[in-house]
Design an enzyme around this catalytic site. Structure first.
Site, short mmCIF file in Angstrom:
data_model
loop_
_atom_site.label_atom_id
_atom_site.label_comp_id
_atom_site.label_asym_id
_atom_site.label_seq_id
_atom_site.Cartn_x
_atom_site.Cartn_y
_atom_site.Cartn_z
CD GLU A 236 -74.62 11.86 -54.56
OE1 GLU A 236 -73.85 12.03 -53.62
OE2 GLU A 236 -74.86 10.74 -55.07
CG ASN B 54 -82.27 10.11 -48.32
OD1 ASN B 54 -82.68 10.83 -47.43
ND2 ASN B 54 -82.85 10.02 -49.50
CB ILE C 2 -85.29 12.38 -46.62
CG1 ILE C 2 -84.51 13.35 -45.73
CG2 ILE C 2 -86.50 13.05 -47.23
CD1 ILE C 2 -83.85 14.49 -46.49
N GLY D 103 -82.79 -0.06 -56.83
CA GLY D 103 -83.98 0.68 -57.25
C GLY D 103 -85.25 0.28 -56.54
CD GLU D 104 -87.13 -4.57 -56.31
OE1 GLU D 104 -88.11 -4.93 -56.98
OE2 GLU D 104 -86.43 -5.37 -55.64
N PRO E 149 -77.75 -4.15 -48.35
CG PRO E 149 -76.21 -5.87 -48.62
CD PRO E 149 -77.67 -5.57 -48.72
#
Length: 434
Positions: A67, A342, A344, A317-318, A273
């Site tokens: 989010e 996700n 997308i 974050g990768e 994970p």
């Protein structure tokens, strides 16, 4: 008096000691959960109490990592639509808060989402008095919504989604949830199906604007990093992306059972994970099964080793780098009844996905992706491994799927700008009414 809301509030109050214990346990694996705990209960530091932003804050609440990344797209457009705005960002998880800290500019503020007890949310609303509140996706909390209504803070639900299970659950308690959904100022749904379900609960759906996550632009530096990882492997790379508990064991059963050992061995596997607290457990599981594993945290700036069977993505974050490295992937959360993660973001990186049977969190996006050849549906992990490894070795079919994924992601953009304009109109109307 709404007795259902009163009963809910009593339970929320009584659950506070359990929440504190849960935070202490989570902090052992993720120290971020030990940060600023009093904020969870509406108690703020002198620094926050001295912030002069009452009546100015554009408050955005994004509970977790996914989010928050969607909120980043909206916040970027909000800064254009509302020049000089001051952002008040709230999060519910440590990963969401860490990601959200990257979005702050001078004059902005970040605090924890208040626990949904009456006292905590009232202290939060009284302290900050935002010009508008923006809840991301599904974050409708009864006391928080009603406190904003009472304080005349326009509270909206952006990028809104509601699956059938959640709709049914809310309809079982109409005296609690129907007044709450009706108390929202505005709702902008991802799909028409989401809009219909939200309207059934009384939500004031103003428009269907699409999914903000289509507006993601993959980081070019991470893309280049992923391309370098890909070059380190002579085999096609298959990612198990954002896997959830139980799914690594399902994948491992296919390998250890040797049903696909020969075929699977022709691919380089990359397992990422979803939750950081599970990195060590997944690593131990794979090694105990006799697999050679290399962790991303061991690579540094160099290439991953080519002589192992599994690369373990133990970083936060990768994901764009992991998707850029992969030829095709298995979608985490879709092989257990968890709704799917996700897809997308994967499509935006040109990585087609194989989906399990459970994708209710992204139902419309999943259906459309399958229709255009950007994703492929299977019944279980056995079929998923079989299809992913077959496509990974089919250069022509893989090229078509990769192109379809990119086209799918690009053709649905624009929700962030449209949502930001709608929020800006509410802020400007509120300012003119004062």
């Amino acid at each position: 008096m709404n007795w259902s809301l009163a009963a809910y509030s009593a339970l929320a109050w009584a659950a506070q000691p359990m929440l504190k214990r849960k935070l202490r346990r989570r902090a052992q694996a993720e120290p971020g959960y030990a940060q600023a705990v009093p904020e969870r209960f509406g108690c703020y530091s002198p620094k926050d109490l001295g912030c002069d932003g009452k009546g100015q804050w554009v408050w955005v609440h994004a509970v977790s990592l996914g989010e928050t990344r969607a909120a980043a797209l909206l916040i970027k457009e909000l800064r254009i639509a509302l020049p000089g705005m001051r952002l008040l960002l709230t999060n519910g998880t440590a990963t969401g808060r860490a990601e959200g800290s990257k979005l702050l500019q001078p004059g902005d503020l970040q605090v924890w989402q208040p626990w949904d007890s009456r006292k905590a949310v009232r202290r939060f609303v009284r302290q900050f008095q935002p010009a508008v509140g923006v809840l991301m996706e599904t974050e409708v909390w009864p006391n928080l919504v009603m406190a904003c209504r009472q304080a005349k803070v326009p509270l909206v639900l952006a990028n809104a989604r509601l699956n059938t299970k959640s709709q049914t659950g809310a309809q079982r308690w109409p005296s609690l949830f129907l007044p709450v959904y009706r108390a929202l100022h505005a709702v902008w749904a991802q799909t028409e199906e989401d809009a219909q379900r939200l309207r059934s609960l009384g939500a004031p759906v103003q428009a269907v604007l699409g999914n903000l996550k289509f507006d993601v632009q993959p980081d070019s530096a991470l893309g280049a990093q992923g391309a370098a990882w890909r070059a380190a492997s002579s085999k096609p790379i298959v990612i198990v992306a954002s896997s959830r508990e139980g799914e690594e064991a399902q994948w491992l059963a296919q390998w250890v059972g040797r049903k696909f050992h020969g075929v699977a061995g022709q691919c380089q596997w990359l397992i990422v994970p979803r939750h950081p607290q599970r990195f060590d457990a997944v690593h131990a599981m794979l090694e105990q099964a006799g697999l050679r594993v290399s962790r991303r945290s061991q690579w540094g700036d160099g290439p991953p080793p080519a002589d192992v069977e599994v690369w373990l993505g133990d970083s936060v974050g990768e994901m764009p780098a992991y998707y850029a490295a992969a030829d095709i992937g298995l979608l985490g959360g879709s092989f257990e009844p968890l709704g799917g993660q996700n897809l997308i973001e994967a499509a935006a990186c040109g990585c087609p996905m194989v989906l399990g049977p459970h994708t209710f969190n992204f139902a419309q996006a999943s259906q459309t992706a399958c229709e255009v050849g950007a994703a492929f549906r299977v019944l279980d992990m056995e079929q998923g491994v079989q299809l992913a490894t077959a496509l990974a070795r089919d250069a022509e079919g893989l090229a078509r799927a990769r192109q379809a994924a990119l086209a799918f992601a690009q053709s649905h953009r624009g929700a962030a700008q449209a949502t930001a304009k709608a929020i800006a109109a509410i802020v400007q109307q509120a300012q003119s009414d004062r």
